[in-house]
Design a protein around this motif. Structure first.
Motif, PDB file in Angstrom:
ATOM      1  N   CYS A 182      22.411  27.911  37.820  1.00  0.00           N
ATOM      2  CA  CYS A 182      23.839  27.596  37.970  1.00  0.00           C
ATOM      3  C   CYS A 182      24.691  28.445  37.025  1.00  0.00           C
ATOM      4  O   CYS A 182      25.790  28.896  37.386  1.00  0.00           O
ATOM      5  N   ARG A 183      24.187  28.685  35.805  1.00  0.00           N
ATOM      6  CA  ARG A 183      24.943  29.552  34.896  1.00  0.00           C
ATOM      7  C   ARG A 183      25.041  30.970  35.467  1.00  0.00           C
ATOM      8  O   ARG A 183      26.091  31.610  35.384  1.00  0.00           O
ATOM      9  N   GLU A 184      23.924  31.426  36.081  1.00  0.00           N
ATOM     10  CA  GLU A 184      23.960  32.739  36.703  1.00  0.00           C
ATOM     11  C   GLU A 184      24.962  32.761  37.850  1.00  0.00           C
ATOM     12  O   GLU A 184      25.714  33.728  38.041  1.00  0.00           O
ATOM     13  N   GLY A 185      25.017  31.660  38.610  1.00  0.00           N
ATOM     14  CA  GLY A 185      25.988  31.567  39.695  1.00  0.00           C
ATOM     15  C   GLY A 185      27.416  31.552  39.169  1.00  0.00           C
ATOM     16  O   GLY A 185      28.319  32.174  39.758  1.00  0.00           O
ATOM     17  N   ASP A 186      27.626  30.824  38.057  1.00  0.00           N
ATOM     18  CA  ASP A 186      28.963  30.779  37.479  1.00  0.00           C
ATOM     19  C   ASP A 186      29.417  32.171  37.043  1.00  0.00           C
ATOM     20  O   ASP A 186      30.591  32.552  37.209  1.00  0.00           O
ATOM     21  N   GLN A 187      28.474  32.939  36.474  1.00  0.00           N
ATOM     22  CA  GLN A 187      28.842  34.279  36.030  1.00  0.00           C
ATOM     23  C   GLN A 187      29.260  35.160  37.209  1.00  0.00           C
ATOM     24  O   GLN A 187      30.253  35.879  37.147  1.00  0.00           O
ATOM     25  N   HIS A 188      28.470  35.115  38.313  1.00  0.00           N
ATOM     26  CA  HIS A 188      28.809  35.932  39.489  1.00  0.00           C
ATOM     27  C   HIS A 188      30.112  35.451  40.118  1.00  0.00           C
ATOM     28  O   HIS A 188      30.901  36.261  40.638  1.00  0.00           O
ATOM     29  N   LEU A 189      30.386  34.154  40.069  1.00  0.00           N
ATOM     30  CA  LEU A 189      31.628  33.636  40.624  1.00  0.00           C
ATOM     31  C   LEU A 189      32.810  34.107  39.796  1.00  0.00           C
ATOM     32  O   LEU A 189      33.864  34.452  40.342  1.00  0.00           O
ATOM     33  N   ALA A 190      32.589  34.136  38.494  1.00  0.00           N
ATOM     34  CA  ALA A 190      33.662  34.622  37.630  1.00  0.00           C
ATOM     35  C   ALA A 190      33.914  36.099  37.839  1.00  0.00           C
ATOM     36  O   ALA A 190      35.048  36.579  37.668  1.00  0.00           O
ATOM     37  N   LEU A 191      32.866  36.846  38.232  1.00  0.00           N
ATOM     38  CA  LEU A 191      33.015  38.285  38.482  1.00  0.00           C
ATOM     39  C   LEU A 191      33.544  38.574  39.869  1.00  0.00           C
ATOM     40  O   LEU A 191      33.653  39.743  40.264  1.00  0.00           O
ATOM     41  N   GLY A 192      33.840  37.547  40.648  1.00  0.00           N
ATOM     42  CA  GLY A 192      34.374  37.751  41.995  1.00  0.00           C
ATOM     43  C   GLY A 192      33.306  38.120  43.007  1.00  0.00           C
ATOM     44  O   GLY A 192      33.573  38.898  43.937  1.00  0.00           O
ATOM     45  N   GLU A 193      32.109  37.591  42.842  1.00  0.00           N
ATOM     46  CA  GLU A 193      30.984  37.864  43.760  1.00  0.00           C
ATOM     47  C   GLU A 193      30.514  36.550  44.377  1.00  0.00           C
ATOM     48  O   GLU A 193      29.455  36.007  44.019  1.00  0.00           O
ATOM     49  N   PRO A 194      31.310  35.987  45.289  1.00  0.00           N
ATOM     50  CA  PRO A 194      30.939  34.678  45.857  1.00  0.00           C
ATOM     51  C   PRO A 194      29.569  34.667  46.561  1.00  0.00           C
ATOM     52  O   PRO A 194      28.838  33.675  46.437  1.00  0.00           O
ATOM     53  N   PRO A 195      29.184  35.706  47.337  1.00  0.00           N
ATOM     54  CA  PRO A 195      27.861  35.622  47.993  1.00  0.00           C
ATOM     55  C   PRO A 195      26.719  35.483  47.004  1.00  0.00           C
ATOM     56  O   PRO A 195      25.834  34.637  47.193  1.00  0.00           O
TER      57      PRO A 195
END
Length: 1049
Positions: A12-25
């Motif tokens: 989930c932390r990895e997902g949060d980081q990608h979401l913050a970077l604008g990488e929803p997929p």
């Protein structure tokens, strides 16, 4: 070890980081991976993001994945790829986050459709529609598709489609193309069927049909109304040939060179494969299409595969693929073993269909079967020359997926990976893998054999030739066939020649190894030499050389060195076993030498041993063979025992230098039991060459020759045996089985009868040898079965032929009951009475045989002198005449036949028998006698007698109902002598019957326009009765009808 909650937190932390970077997929993929590990934790994390307004892209991405608008990206965590992310998992995640989300509901329904759960889809859609949901159009279309696929309510489903299209055409078409694309061919085919049915019902003007045509045009804009049905519809309707042809046309490139791609291509290939499966046109077409379909679109091919085939059909496809893989790999193995050149890699093309079948199996087989299939696929890739691909597959298969995997299950893969490393030049990695497998040892023998061969090759390449040879010796002892396959296929081609040369040289060194004293002094030298010369050390050397020689013979069949090396090794091992008292092992080794064909060295090797040792070996093997034969059973087990006994007997014969008569006789009998008759005769001949008077060999060879339809040779052998020693020959014959005994006795009897029958014809005197042979055979037959009357008769006939009438009489008196004699015995007594000038009694005894066995009577009559036969014929004729005159034709017939046979068919005796037969109303036999009399012209040339014979013949024909031939006989008699013939015919059959015969015959000839024969019949009838009106009219009619043809006189 990280717990599930900790792993979810990291994901989930990895997902949060990608979401913050604008990488929803990517962010959504990590959330989905977390959801697969621990759903509650992942849901809390995403809901927290939703609360902060950051989770909207996550929901949108999940919606796209559920609709199939985009692919789930591949992600890696801790150096490993996460491969468990699917659309179904995304649907579950979305449904958990937003229970009533339309995309989640529709995706779950699509999953049910793919699994064939059509009824459940209908029920759920109905329940949702009753709840007045906002996605009513999509639900109606989903329910309509379920009805169409199930076939239960096809019309209702099509009606829903048409209604949805009428209300919202664009939305309906868009939904079908995005959510129901795999089923579009089925839907189009159903619409075409519906329109066709409506047209046949002459209801083509209805609005529903118009709407159906519009819907069809929207779904399939490039099709026409005359197009054939879709491949899926053709398949479901049982039109498999049409379905396959349609798929083939659709797969052909269009004029621009393009062809279907993606899921469409995959669906067509799977459909054509299904048609080939139902047509049973072979596994290769089926597997070829499935392989290409799964390669093009795995998910689409899987859906189409499950949609078209039932569970039972899918299982049958799996079985066909498994059979194709197994059979194809077996053919490749056989091709490898039969390679004429060691360094070639021929036969690799046989692996292409095997690889295809395995790749298909990996898609359709159960998860539990996939590791073994993957291992076989890696093996095929390596053998096909694709070492890098095979190594990568081995790496993936060796990753620990189940902590309960045993080390033994990894052994084949480790050995395979070792060979892959060897082929790509990584010798160090190969050595590690091979060593790991060898250290594990059992339970996986195949993996251990491959590892031993691989390690042996590396040792040879490193210069440790002896250690490498030891590895191959061990491998051959475990599994010789597997070691051969590894050496000819797994070993790189450019290293096989070196391996063969080194192994051949090491085998020769092992065999020629001598003690090496060393520098520790004389006592040490002697002790070491004694140790190396011990039986155990010598046996170990010989065993090792034999194992290597066997492998070398298989590796290079044209090389004579391994063959010449193996034979003396086996002999040496056998002699070592003999010294230790292990006779069974010695025999097994010598039998292998015999089977190899290199037996030239066997006899010289045995000759170097002492005579006492050879005699001990011979006696032991012979006794052991007899013990095996005594315990022999019936059936396959008995055959195995017989072959084992042959092996022991062969060893005994070798030990005796080929001069063991008893062993040769026993082995010949064993070969006879196995049906190897010619081989058995060869052994009997070997005995007879050394001992021409061996009665057992003669009797045994006679039985085999009889079985080979060599009856004359068989009887000659038995004659010889009986002349040499009847006491020994008779028990040999009596020891045979009843069937074989009957063949021998019947053959002997027939031979004796044939000799006796030839004697009177040739008038050649019997030699002493023939006399003794005939008498010995007759007496032997009586000893074998004294209850056979024919044997006693045979002995009596032999004595009579020898002129020993008194002995023959005494023999008959002792063995037969004079008060109840058989006809054959009574006839012999009659012959003996004739020799005593008692002609009356002789005729009485011999006549009983005349009608029952004329052949036997002829034989007895040939034993008489001419004067004796003349007296016998005269007496028999007199007795027959007396009996006829007294009205006893039945009793007279035997005497008549005796008179005919004794006189060689004199005329008066033939007439007498014809008269007797006529009285007995046996007109056919009487006619044959008259025909013989007239045909051969027997007797005097008295014209009157010949006329009477012709008339008698005509009367017999008349009695037999043959009026035409009777008329001809009467006409011939009248032509020959009219006056005597008239008198005879007036007496018998009479004037009226005779003229009636001529009249009927003449009328038939006239009807058939045989005028000459009709004229003869009329004139002959008028000679019998000149005033017969019917014959006169017949004659006038013949003259009238014949005037236009030939002129009659």
């Amino acid at each position: 070890m990280m717990s599930a909650q900790e792993l979810v937190a990291c994901l989930c932390r990895e997902g949060d980081q990608h979401l913050a970077l604008g990488e929803p997929p990517l962010a959504t993929a990590f959330y989905l991976a977390a959801f697969s590990c621990h759903a509650p934790s992942a849901v809390r994390s995403v809901r927290a993001a939703l609360a902060e307004a950051r989770g909207a892209p996550v929901v949108a991405t999940l919606e796209a994945w559920c609709r199939g608008d985009s692919q789930i990206p591949a992600i890696h965590w801790d150096g490993m790829a996460v491969v468990s992310l699917t659309g179904t998992l995304a649907s579950a995640f979305l449904a958990t986050l937003c229970p009533d989300h339309p995309a989640a509901v529709l995706h779950s329904l699509a999953g049910l459709l793919a699994r064939g759960r059509h009824r459940e889809v209908v029920q759920r859609c109905g329940a949702l529609l009753d709840a007045h949901t906002q996605q009513s159009l999509e639900l109606r279309l989903t329910r309509a598709l379920a009805w169409v696929l199930s076939g239960a309510q096809l019309d209702a489903g099509l009606a829903d489609y048409v209604q949805a299209f009428t209300s919202s055409a664009n939305r309906t078409v868009a939904f079908v193309r995005t959510h129901q694309q795999p089923y579009l061919p089925v839907l189009v085919g159903a619409l075409q069927d519906h329109i066709s049915r409506s047209q046949q019902a002459e209801d083509s003007t209805s609005q529903q049909e118009t709407d159906s045509q519009r819907l069809l045009a929207a779904l399939d804009p490039e099709g026409t109304w005359s197009d054939a049905l879709s491949p899926e519809a053709l398949l479901r309707s049982g039109r498999y040939e049409d379905c396959r042809a349609t798929c083939s046309r659709a797969l052909e490139p269009d004029p621009t060179g393009s062809r279907p791609q993606g899921e469409r291509l995959s669906a067509l290939l799977v459909t054509r494969a299904a048609a080939a499966f139902f047509l049973d046109s072979g596994a290769q077409d089926l597997l070829g299409d499935l392989h290409e379909a799964f390669r093009e679109s795995p998910s689409g091919a899987q859906r189409q595969f499950e949609a078209l085939l039932s569970a039972e059909d899918r299982e049958r496809v799996r079985m066909q693929a498994q059979e194709a893989a197994d059979v194809g790999f077996a053919h490749f193995q056989e091709a490898v073993r039969s390679r004429p050149e060691l360094r070639e890699d021929s036969g690799r093309e046989l692996l292409a269909p095997v690889t295809r079948a395995l790749r298909v199996l990996l898609r359709v087989a159960s998860p539990r079967a996939r590791p073994a299939l993957g291992a076989r696929l890696a093996e095929c890739l390596l053998l096909a020359g694709k070492a890098a691909g095979a190594q990568a597959l081995c790496e993936r298969l060796l990753r620990p997926s189940n902590p309960k995997d045993r080390a033994g299950n990894r052994a084949p893969l480790l050995a395979l990976r070792g060979f892959c490393a060897l082929h790509v030049g990584d010798a160090l990695r190969a050595q590690e893998d091979f060593q790991a497998v060898v250290e594990q040892g059992p339970p996986h023998t195949s993996g251990c054999v491959r590892a031993l061969c691989g390690r042996g090759l590396l040792r040879v390449l490193a210069g440790s030739a002896f250690l490498g040879a030891l590895d191959y010796v061990t491998a051959c002892r475990l599994r010789p066939d597997e070691a051969l396959l590894v050496a000819k296929a797994y070993v790189p081609w450019n290293q096989r020649g070196l391996l063969l040369t080194v192994l051949r040289e090491e085998a020769r060194r092992m065999l020629q190894r001598k003690p090496d004293p060393g520098p520790t002094g004389a006592q040490s030298c002697r002790s070491k030499a004694a140790e190396m010369d011990s039986p155990a050390a010598q046996e170990g050397d010989a065993q090792g050389v034999y194992q290597l020689a066997t492998l070398l013979m298989e590796l290079d069949a044209e090389d004579e060195a391994p063959h010449l090396l193996a034979a003396p090794v086996l002999v040496r091992l056998a002699l070592l076993q003999l010294r230790r008292g292990f006779f069974y092992d010695a025999n097994q080794l010598v039998k292998k030498v015999v089977q190899s064909g290199n037996t030239a060295c066997l006899q010289p090797t045995l000759d170097v041993f002492r005579k006492e040792d050879r005699q001990l070996l011979q006696c032991h093997c012979h006794a052991r063979a007899l013990a095996i034969l005594r315990g022999r059973q019936v059936g396959a087990e008995g055959e195995a025992h017989t072959r084992e006994a042959i092996a022991y007997l062969s060893l005994a014969i070798f030990a005796a230098g080929g001069q063991a008569s008893e062993s040769l006789l026993a082995r010949a009998r064993c070969y006879g039991l196995l049906g190897q008759k010619k081989t058995a005769i060869f052994d009997f001949n070997s005995v007879l060459r050394a001992e021409p008077g061996n009665v057992q060999a003669l009797c045994g060879r006679a039985l085999l020759r009889l079985a080979l339809d060599q009856q004359e040779e068989a009887v000659d052998d038995v004659f010889s045996a009986l002349k040499l020693d009847p006491r020994a020959a008779v028990p040999e014959i009596r020891s045979l089985k009843p069937g074989a005994q009957a063949l021998i006795t019947q053959g002997l009897s027939s031979r004796c009868r044939a000799l006796l029958s030839q004697l009177p014809d040739t008038r050649a005197p019997l030699s002493d040898g023939d006399i003794q042979g005939l008498r010995a055979v007759g007496e032997a037959l009586i000893q074998i079965d004294a209850g056979q009357l024919s044997w006693h008769i045979l002995v009596a006939d032999v004595l009579i032929a020898m002129g020993r009438y008194e002995e023959a009489d005494i023999h008959l008196q002792k063995t037969l009951d004079p008060t109840l004699p058989s006809e054959a015995a009574q006839a012999r007594w009659g012959l003996l009475r004739l020799k005593k000038d008692d002609v009356q009694a002789a005729a009485r005894d011999l006549q009983c045989l005349a009608e029952t066995d004329a052949g036997d009577l002829r034989f007895l009559l040939r034993l008489l002198e001419t004067s004796e036969k003349q007296r016998l014929a005269q007496t028999a004729a007199q007795e027959a005449s007396a009996l006829l005159n007294s009205g006893q034709p039945c009793q007279a017939l035997g005497y008549c036949s005796l008179a005919v046979l004794a006189s060689d068919g004199r005329a008066r005796h033939l007439r007498l028998r014809a008269t007797c037969l006529t009285e007995l109303q046996e007109f056919g036999r009487a006619l044959r006698d008259m025909d013989r009399l007239l045909r051969e012209g027997i007797g005097d040339c008295d014209l009157r007698m010949r006329v009477e014979d012709l008339c008698s013949r005509g009367c017999l024909l008349l009695n037999l109902g043959d009026e035409a031939r009777a008329a001809r006989a009467f006409a011939q008699a009248l032509k020959l002598a009219p006056t005597p013939a008239q008198s005879t015919l007036w007496a018998r059959p009479g004037r009226a019957p005779t003229t009636h015969v001529f009249l009927c015959h003449g009328q038939r000839c006239l009807e058939e326009q045989r005028y000459t024969e009709a004229w003869t019949a009329a004139e002959s009838g008028l000679l019998v009765d000149p005033e017969h009106g019917g014959l006169k009219r017949l004659k006038a009619r013949i003259r009238r009808e014949a005037t236009s043809g030939c002129r009659l006189h």
